[in-house]
Every structure is written in structure tokens, then in C-alpha cells.
Motif scaffolding. Structure first.
Motif, short mmCIF file in Angstrom:
data_model
loop_
_atom_site.label_atom_id
_atom_site.label_comp_id
_atom_site.label_asym_id
_atom_site.label_seq_id
_atom_site.Cartn_x
_atom_site.Cartn_y
_atom_site.Cartn_z
N GLN A 27 0.80 -1.11 0.13
CA GLN A 27 0.18 0.10 0.22
C GLN A 27 0.91 1.10 -0.14
OE1 GLN A 27 -0.68 -2.79 1.60
NE2 GLN A 27 -2.70 -2.81 2.06
N MET A 28 1.95 1.02 0.56
CA MET A 28 2.84 2.20 0.86
C MET A 28 3.31 2.51 -0.47
SD MET A 28 5.88 2.75 3.65
CE MET A 28 6.50 1.35 3.27
N MET A 29 3.59 1.69 -1.44
CA MET A 29 4.36 1.74 -2.76
C MET A 29 3.27 2.28 -3.82
SD MET A 29 7.50 1.04 -2.37
CE MET A 29 7.42 1.91 -0.85
N ASP A 30 1.97 2.03 -3.35
CA ASP A 30 0.92 2.59 -4.33
C ASP A 30 1.30 4.24 -4.41
OD1 ASP A 30 -0.62 0.44 -5.09
OD2 ASP A 30 -1.63 0.41 -3.42
N ARG A 31 1.85 4.89 -3.48
CA ARG A 31 2.07 6.24 -3.48
C ARG A 31 3.18 6.55 -4.51
NH1 ARG A 31 2.01 8.82 2.29
NH2 ARG A 31 1.24 7.14 3.52
N LEU A 32 3.77 5.54 -5.12
CA LEU A 32 4.73 5.70 -6.37
C LEU A 32 4.59 5.56 -7.53
CD1 LEU A 32 8.02 4.44 -3.96
CD2 LEU A 32 7.42 6.76 -4.79
N LYS A 33 3.15 5.22 -7.73
CA LYS A 33 2.65 4.60 -8.94
C LYS A 33 2.91 5.67 -9.92
CE LYS A 33 -1.23 3.28 -7.85
NZ LYS A 33 -2.78 2.64 -7.87
N ASP A 34 2.80 6.98 -9.66
CA ASP A 34 2.96 7.78 -10.89
C ASP A 34 4.52 8.33 -11.05
OD1 ASP A 34 3.42 9.02 -8.27
OD2 ASP A 34 2.70 10.97 -9.05
N ASN A 74 6.81 4.46 -15.17
CA ASN A 74 5.95 4.24 -16.37
C ASN A 74 5.13 3.11 -16.39
OD1 ASN A 74 7.54 6.62 -17.29
ND2 ASN A 74 9.28 5.62 -17.95
N ASN A 75 4.47 3.25 -17.55
CA ASN A 75 3.59 1.80 -17.85
C ASN A 75 2.39 1.66 -16.87
OD1 ASN A 75 5.24 1.46 -19.81
ND2 ASN A 75 6.72 0.32 -18.71
N ASN A 76 1.88 0.55 -16.95
CA ASN A 76 0.83 0.03 -15.78
C ASN A 76 1.36 -0.61 -14.91
OD1 ASN A 76 -1.49 1.29 -17.44
ND2 ASN A 76 -0.99 -0.41 -18.95
N ILE A 77 1.98 0.12 -13.80
CA ILE A 77 2.61 -0.51 -12.78
C ILE A 77 2.07 -0.35 -11.38
CG2 ILE A 77 4.30 1.34 -12.09
CD1 ILE A 77 6.56 -0.53 -11.79
N ASN A 78 2.12 -1.38 -10.64
CA ASN A 78 1.38 -1.16 -9.40
C ASN A 78 2.01 -1.18 -8.14
OD1 ASN A 78 1.46 -3.79 -8.65
ND2 ASN A 78 -0.26 -4.45 -9.86
N GLY A 79 1.44 -1.10 -6.98
CA GLY A 79 2.43 -0.95 -5.85
C GLY A 79 3.11 -2.44 -5.34
N MET A 130 4.09 -4.56 -7.72
CA MET A 130 4.87 -4.72 -8.70
C MET A 130 6.30 -3.90 -8.38
SD MET A 130 2.85 -4.55 -12.05
CE MET A 130 4.00 -4.45 -13.16
N ILE A 131 5.92 -2.68 -7.73
CA ILE A 131 7.16 -1.86 -7.20
C ILE A 131 7.89 -2.37 -6.15
CG2 ILE A 131 7.49 0.60 -6.27
CD1 ILE A 131 5.44 1.51 -7.96
N TYR A 132 6.82 -2.73 -4.85
CA TYR A 132 7.69 -3.38 -3.85
C TYR A 132 8.60 -4.70 -4.26
CZ TYR A 132 7.81 -5.43 0.71
OH TYR A 132 8.38 -6.12 2.03
#
Length: 256
Positions: free
Chosen positions: A19-26, A29-34, A36-38
């Protein structure tokens, strides 16, 4: 930009890093979610929620690492006339869980952002070494004007080698990453000839890129990293600012 208040994020969502990584979606690039970032950040040392990493976070807070990192970033950004990027600080993954490493730090650099992972009790000079290394990556990525898909294994190796060469310039041999001291030069010359000379042009999208860089599947441990430092370290007349723009192939002339 500079250091982002991820300490405040951790207060709210330490146990919910996705959920914390959802803040970084913007910021990606591309259709990445929290999630995937984490998962991507975990590969580079980001913490998993447990009591040990919670204690690490507490220690980092007590030691004001957010403020100290901002001070270091301000200094090097001015010194190198580098880009202003957001810096995200998180606790390092518990020791024993990540590679063969006993490092107190790790990081991940992009052209437009920087992630730093600190362990419990990290010394200020170690923080500086990590910032120098990772911010050097940011500056070089910013200057090279090359698409990510076009980066070769040699580009990655030289990127790592130049970053550690810069750590040595400012802080001395003591603060070099442990992998810089794994092999003697004659051994590295042999590694270059045997494992890398014929493959250094493979792209970073090739699965063999990371295998050779990290020394997996029977290759010498940290093969690409160590050889990259060997190739880059003796360019004595190269200024730090020139090291942001010099082409990777320039380091092959005397090695081939």
C-alpha cells in the motif's frame, strides 16, 4: 525534491509496504502497481515487515538519517551540478536473507529518482558512500541520453566501476564496497578474457546480463561488478564530471 518524508509513510504503513508503494505509481512508467514496485525494490534490499526491520527503522529515526542524507545530497548536488531528484529511504532487508551480502546498505538508482536502504547502526560515512555511489548513477544516467533498452552489460559494469571509483576519490579505500576487493587484478584480467570479452555487448534485457553481472550459475561471484571496477578504477585523469559522460567503450582500449 531531495529526501522524501518516507519516515511518515512508515509510521502509517510499515506493515503494509505494498500500500505504501501505491504512492509511487505515478513515478514509474507503464501500468505498474504497488505490488510490482515493492517486489522490484525487494530485489535490491528493501525490508520485509518483521520485528528486526522495525527495530532498524527505530534506529534510523533516532539517528536522523533522513536529515543527514538530505545534507549530503545538498552538498553533492551542488558540487556535481547534478539533477534534483526525489530520494526515498527505507530500512534494509534483514541480514542473512539477501544474497551473500553483509553490507549495511543498498540502493537503487533511476534517472529521475533514488532509493536508499539502510541497516541498523549505519555510520554516517557509510551513508555518504552509498549516496556517492547511487547519485553518481543518477548523474550518469541523466547525462548519457541513452534509452534503457539500449544499455549493454559493459555499460552496467562501467556504471558500477565509476561509481565506486568516485567513492574512493572522496572517502578513500576504506569505504569501497566489499566486492571491489574480492579478486586480484590478474584474476580479473582472466575473467574479462574468459567470461566477458565476447559477451560485453549483450543488452540488459538479455537474461545473461544479470547472470554475468552478479556472477550466478557457476560464474565467479559479482563477476561484472568486480570487472567493471577493474576496468574503470585507474582512469586517474578523469574528473568526476567527465565520468558522467565518458562512453563505456573508452575503457576497453588498453584491456583488449
Amino acid at each position: 525534491m531531495g529526501v522524501i518524508s518516507t519516515n511518515e509513510w512508515l509510521k502509517k504503513d510499515f506493515d503494509r509496504p505494498v500500500q505504501m508503494m501505491d504512492r509511487l505509481k505515478d513515478k514509474f512508467n507503464n501500468n505498474i502497481n504497488g505490488d510490482m514496485i515493492y517486489r522490484h525494490l525487494q530485489k535490491h534490499g528493501m525490508y520485509s515487515p518483521n520485528q528486526k526491520t522495525k527495530n532498524t527503522w527505530g534506529n534510523l529515526t533516532e539517528n536522523n538519517v533522513w536529515e543527514k542524507t538530505q545534507s549530503l545530497f545538498t552538498s553533492y548536488k551542488k558540487l556535481w551540478e547534478g539533477p534534483d531528484v526525489p530520494i526515498y529511504i527505507f530500512p534494509l532487508m534483514s541480514s542473512g536473507m539477501w544474497k551473500q551480502s553483509i553490507e549495511t546498505k543498498s540502493g537503487l538508482a533511476f534517472k529521475d529518482k533514488l532509493f536508499l536502504f539502510y541497516d541498523n547502526g549505519i555510520a554516517e560515512k557509510e551513508m555518504e558512500a552509498l549516496l556517492i555511489h547511487e547519485y553518481h548513477h543518477v548523474c550518469r544516467l541523466h547525462q548519457l541520453k541513452k534509452e534503457q533498452k539500449d544499455y549493454t552489460l559493459l555499460d552496467t559494469m562501467i556504471m558500477e566501476g565509476l561509481a565506486e571509483r568516485t567513492v574512493r576519490k572522496y572517502l578513500g579505500m576504506e569505504y569501497l564496497a566489499k566486492w571491489t576487493k574480492l579478486y586480484q587484478e590478474d584474476k580479473l584480467r582472466g575473467f574479462w578474457s574468459k567470461h566477458l570479452k565476447a559477451k560485453h555487448t549483450i543488452k540488459r534485457t538479455d537474461p545473461l546480463h544479470d547472470v554475468l553481472l552478479l556472477g550466478k550459475k557457476g560464474y565467479p561471484y559479482m563477476l561484472g561488478y568486480c570487472t567493471g571496477y577493474y576496468l574503470a578504477k585507474n582512469a586517474e585523469k578523469l574528473s568526476v564530471k567527465k565520468s558522467f559522460i565518458i562512453q563505456s567503450e573508452k575503457f576497453l582500449t588498453e584491456k583488449n
